[in-house]
Design a protein around this motif. Sequence first.
Motif, mmCIF file in Angstrom:
data_model
loop_
_atom_site.group_PDB
_atom_site.id
_atom_site.type_symbol
_atom_site.label_atom_id
_atom_site.label_comp_id
_atom_site.label_asym_id
_atom_site.label_seq_id
_atom_site.Cartn_x
_atom_site.Cartn_y
_atom_site.Cartn_z
ATOM 1 N N ALA A 150 1.477 8.624 -0.584
ATOM 2 C CA ALA A 150 0.945 9.067 0.700
ATOM 3 C C ALA A 150 0.125 10.341 0.577
ATOM 4 O O ALA A 150 -0.389 10.849 1.575
ATOM 5 N N GLN A 266 -3.107 10.949 2.767
ATOM 6 C CA GLN A 266 -3.768 9.766 2.230
ATOM 7 C C GLN A 266 -3.262 8.456 2.826
ATOM 8 O O GLN A 266 -3.988 7.459 2.829
ATOM 9 N N ALA A 267 -2.028 8.454 3.308
ATOM 10 C CA ALA A 267 -1.478 7.182 3.789
ATOM 11 C C ALA A 267 -0.309 7.422 4.727
ATOM 12 O O ALA A 267 0.262 8.524 4.775
ATOM 13 N N CYS A 280 2.606 -0.031 4.779
ATOM 14 C CA CYS A 280 1.794 1.083 4.273
ATOM 15 C C CYS A 280 0.359 0.889 4.740
ATOM 16 O O CYS A 280 -0.230 -0.175 4.522
ATOM 17 N N ARG A 282 -3.338 2.822 4.441
ATOM 18 C CA ARG A 282 -4.069 3.904 3.770
ATOM 19 C C ARG A 282 -5.287 4.308 4.593
ATOM 20 O O ARG A 282 -6.013 3.455 5.116
#
Length: 377
Positions: A150, A266-267, A280, A282
């Motif tokens: 992440a 980032q995520a 998840c 992104r």
Amino acid sequence: MEPLLRYGIIGCGSMGREHIENLRALPGTQVTAIADVDAGSRQKAQALLPDTVQVFDTPQALLDSGACDAVVIATPNHTHAGILRAALATDLHILAEKPLVTTIEDGLALLALQRQRVAEGAQRVVWVAQEYRYMPPVAEMIRLVHAGGAGKLHQVAIREHREPFYPKVGDWNRFSANTGGTLVEKCCHYFNLMDLILQERPTRVFASGGQRVNHLDERYDGRTPDILDSAYVIVEYPSGARAMLDLCMFAENSVDNEHIVVVGDQARYETLLPSLTLRCGRRADWGRREVWGQPSGTGQGVSVRRVWDTNIRYPGQHFGASYIEHQHFLAAIQNGTPPEITLEEGLRSVATGLAAHRSIDTGLPVQMADVLADLPA
């Protein structure tokens, strides 16, 4: 082949019996003794075990019996400190249910006793049960974010919308004096998860909550239960990261009543329970916006999967997490390795809950240094 590790169960209510079921399924273990002051609970636990199990009506009698190598303490919260003091005076390995204690003073006294015993050469595993971190999708999410999936972590959000507290023997859990308060009893799991995910210790807590719906029409010797049933809690960390808990305990029939979200630069990762879903998304995969509010390829780039551990032999009440935790506890004993959740870590999760209750009572933010003034940072 390792000999069977003999377990004693102190506290044979619903959670104590859950531990018995896990140990029945776990190779290398045997429950050889049980203890509970309540005859009904003893009988229910005894029915799960062979006739050879030794049965005691006090914790001390079990501790003195020599019938076990390890004990699981699963008694009402306000009894943990006294039983732990007695257990720490033995050479038994100890798995103590959450919350470790209901007051900071009791927790600090236990830490001092444990340090004294270690200095005297005691070699045993002393572990505080925090099974939420072992739930398969949660454990996988933690693994991924700690591996950098992440990016730099900034936020953790945990929501639990569920039914009210379950009945206990004598309804002891209806009063904060017995539980430590809902945010200690129910939510120390979540505060421990926040610390684990962010790999930091909190600095400040702000909370708002109350008793809005549950148990208001109940009376016990003229007393009305005082446990809160809903709250929002914000926890701040040294790096600037924040975590939030959204708790509602009059939300029966919620779908995926537990929702844990971790967001980095980032995520975004999230787990949903009981569907055992891990998602998840992104930031780099976010679609080009064709129309405001309608991104191109909505949902594109979001991975979704169900996470389970096929080695779990007893899923029980916690999606197999208690079974996995018992595996780790047993491995620590056999390998001579440290506990994954120490007394200090267990106390810190209690302290966050107590800080949240103090914030609700005062309407002010609470510095964690004021709650844990005698515990090194």
